[in-house]
Design a protein around this motif. Structure first.
Motif, PDB file in Angstrom:
ATOM      1  N   ASP A  40       0.856  -1.196  -0.080  1.00 56.49           N
ATOM      2  CA  ASP A  40      -0.099   0.119  -0.031  1.00 56.49           C
ATOM      3  C   ASP A  40       0.814   1.274   0.148  1.00 56.49           C
ATOM      4  O   ASP A  40       0.544   2.403  -0.820  1.00 56.49           O
ATOM      5  CB  ASP A  40      -0.742   0.129   1.127  1.00 56.49           C
ATOM      6  CG  ASP A  40      -2.198  -1.019   1.364  1.00 56.49           C
ATOM      7  OD1 ASP A  40      -2.380  -1.375   0.174  1.00 56.49           O
ATOM      8  OD2 ASP A  40      -2.328  -1.634   2.225  1.00 56.49           O
ATOM      9  N   THR A  43       2.186   1.742  -3.316  1.00 62.16           N
ATOM     10  CA  THR A  43       1.273   2.421  -4.302  1.00 62.16           C
ATOM     11  C   THR A  43       0.991   3.888  -4.014  1.00 62.16           C
ATOM     12  O   THR A  43       0.848   4.620  -5.080  1.00 62.16           O
ATOM     13  CB  THR A  43       0.129   1.636  -4.034  1.00 62.16           C
ATOM     14  OG1 THR A  43       0.257   0.214  -4.318  1.00 62.16           O
ATOM     15  CG2 THR A  43      -0.893   1.897  -4.981  1.00 62.16           C
ATOM     16  N   SER A  47       1.688   6.555  -6.683  1.00 69.18           N
ATOM     17  CA  SER A  47       0.544   7.642  -7.022  1.00 69.18           C
ATOM     18  C   SER A  47       0.902   9.132  -6.815  1.00 69.18           C
ATOM     19  O   SER A  47       0.618  10.105  -7.539  1.00 69.18           O
ATOM     20  CB  SER A  47      -0.800   7.430  -6.246  1.00 69.18           C
ATOM     21  OG  SER A  47      -1.166   6.025  -6.519  1.00 69.18           O
ATOM     22  N   THR A  98       1.893   0.466 -11.082  1.00 66.71           N
ATOM     23  CA  THR A  98       1.151   0.321  -9.906  1.00 66.71           C
ATOM     24  C   THR A  98       0.289  -0.975  -9.947  1.00 66.71           C
ATOM     25  O   THR A  98      -0.329  -1.158 -10.779  1.00 66.71           O
ATOM     26  CB  THR A  98       0.201   1.710  -9.988  1.00 66.71           C
ATOM     27  OG1 THR A  98       1.127   2.882 -10.256  1.00 66.71           O
ATOM     28  CG2 THR A  98      -0.492   1.821  -8.646  1.00 66.71           C
ATOM     29  N   ASP A  99       0.021  -1.349  -8.787  1.00 63.33           N
ATOM     30  CA  ASP A  99      -0.510  -2.652  -8.531  1.00 63.33           C
ATOM     31  C   ASP A  99      -2.047  -2.777  -8.910  1.00 63.33           C
ATOM     32  O   ASP A  99      -2.380  -3.504  -9.908  1.00 63.33           O
ATOM     33  CB  ASP A  99      -0.413  -3.264  -7.326  1.00 63.33           C
ATOM     34  CG  ASP A  99       0.633  -3.493  -6.498  1.00 63.33           C
ATOM     35  OD1 ASP A  99       1.666  -3.752  -7.323  1.00 63.33           O
ATOM     36  OD2 ASP A  99       1.011  -3.246  -5.303  1.00 63.33           O
ATOM     37  N   GLU A 100      -2.778  -1.677  -8.874  1.00 61.64           N
ATOM     38  CA  GLU A 100      -4.195  -1.723  -9.360  1.00 61.64           C
ATOM     39  C   GLU A 100      -4.379  -1.529 -10.977  1.00 61.64           C
ATOM     40  O   GLU A 100      -5.199  -2.231 -11.486  1.00 61.64           O
ATOM     41  CB  GLU A 100      -5.062  -0.303  -8.783  1.00 61.64           C
ATOM     42  CG  GLU A 100      -5.300  -0.646  -7.061  1.00 61.64           C
ATOM     43  CD  GLU A 100      -3.943  -0.635  -6.369  1.00 61.64           C
ATOM     44  OE1 GLU A 100      -2.965   0.048  -6.759  1.00 61.64           O
ATOM     45  OE2 GLU A 100      -4.173  -0.891  -5.116  1.00 61.64           O
ATOM     46  N   ILE A 101      -3.512  -0.922 -11.516  1.00 53.59           N
ATOM     47  CA  ILE A 101      -3.364  -0.467 -13.087  1.00 53.59           C
ATOM     48  C   ILE A 101      -2.882  -1.961 -13.448  1.00 53.59           C
ATOM     49  O   ILE A 101      -3.665  -2.238 -14.580  1.00 53.59           O
ATOM     50  CB  ILE A 101      -2.453   0.579 -13.447  1.00 53.59           C
ATOM     51  CG1 ILE A 101      -2.937   1.824 -12.884  1.00 53.59           C
ATOM     52  CG2 ILE A 101      -2.313   0.431 -14.914  1.00 53.59           C
ATOM     53  CD1 ILE A 101      -4.330   2.297 -13.279  1.00 53.59           C
ATOM     54  N   LYS A 103      -3.499  -4.936 -12.438  1.00 51.78           N
ATOM     55  CA  LYS A 103      -4.614  -5.814 -12.554  1.00 51.78           C
ATOM     56  C   LYS A 103      -5.699  -5.652 -13.446  1.00 51.78           C
ATOM     57  O   LYS A 103      -6.148  -6.826 -13.771  1.00 51.78           O
ATOM     58  CB  LYS A 103      -5.288  -5.807 -10.972  1.00 51.78           C
ATOM     59  CG  LYS A 103      -4.221  -6.198  -9.778  1.00 51.78           C
ATOM     60  CD  LYS A 103      -4.764  -6.096  -8.590  1.00 51.78           C
ATOM     61  CE  LYS A 103      -4.166  -6.172  -7.388  1.00 51.78           C
ATOM     62  NZ  LYS A 103      -4.524  -5.969  -6.104  1.00 51.78           N
ATOM     63  N   LEU A 104      -5.723  -4.706 -13.935  1.00 54.15           N
ATOM     64  CA  LEU A 104      -6.563  -4.387 -15.003  1.00 54.15           C
ATOM     65  C   LEU A 104      -6.118  -4.934 -16.433  1.00 54.15           C
ATOM     66  O   LEU A 104      -6.796  -5.084 -17.181  1.00 54.15           O
ATOM     67  CB  LEU A 104      -6.941  -2.898 -15.130  1.00 54.15           C
ATOM     68  CG  LEU A 104      -7.387  -2.090 -14.064  1.00 54.15           C
ATOM     69  CD1 LEU A 104      -7.755  -0.495 -14.093  1.00 54.15           C
ATOM     70  CD2 LEU A 104      -9.112  -2.650 -13.657  1.00 54.15           C
TER      71      LEU A 104
END
Length: 109
Positions: A40, A43, A47, A98-101, A103-104
Motif C-alpha cells: 500500500d 502504491t 501515485s 502500479t498494482d491496481e493498474i 491488475k486491470l
C-alpha cells in the motif's frame, strides 16, 4: 472592528485539511499497524510521483496554451489541460507499474 469577517485563503484551508488527514492517518495506523501494508505504501508513493509529474506537465501545457482571454478560449484551455492531465497520470501509473493498474491489464499467455 467587531463586524470584520476573517477570510481564510483556499491554500491555508487545504494545508489545514492535509495536516488533519495526516494526523488522523498516523493515529489510525498507530492503533492498527496492520492496516497499511508495504504494498500500500509503495502504491501511495507511486501515485504521488504520478501526480507530481502530471501537475508539472499540466502547468507547462497551460503556460503554452496561454489560458485565454475569452470564455470560450478558457473553456478550451481547461479541456485540453484536463485531458492531458488524465492521460499523463494514466501513463505514469503504467510506467511505474502500479498494482491496481497492472491488475486491470490482462496477462499474456
Amino acid at each position: 472592528a467587531a463586524g470584520d469577517i476573517v477570510e481564510v485563503s483556499g491554500l491555508a484551508a487545504a494545508a489545514g485539511s492535509f495536516v488533519n488527514a495526516a494526523l488522523n492517518g498516523f493515529m489510525l495506523i498507530k492503533r492498527n499497524p496492520s492496516l497499511l501494508s508495504k504494498s500500500d505504501i509503495k502504491t501511495i508513493f507511486k501515485s504521488l510521483i504520478s501526480a507530481a509529474v502530471m501537475a508539472v506537465a499540466v502547468k507547462l501545457i497551460y503556460n503554452i496554451a496561454g489560458g485565454g482571454n475569452t470564455l470560450m478560449s478558457s473553456i478550451v484551455t481547461c479541456i485540453i489541460c484536463g485531458a492531458a492531465g488524465i492521460a499523463i497520470y494514466g501513463i505514469m501509473l503504467l510506467i511505474l507499474r502500479t498494482d491496481e493498474i497492472m491488475k486491470l491489464i490482462p496477462k499474456r499467455k
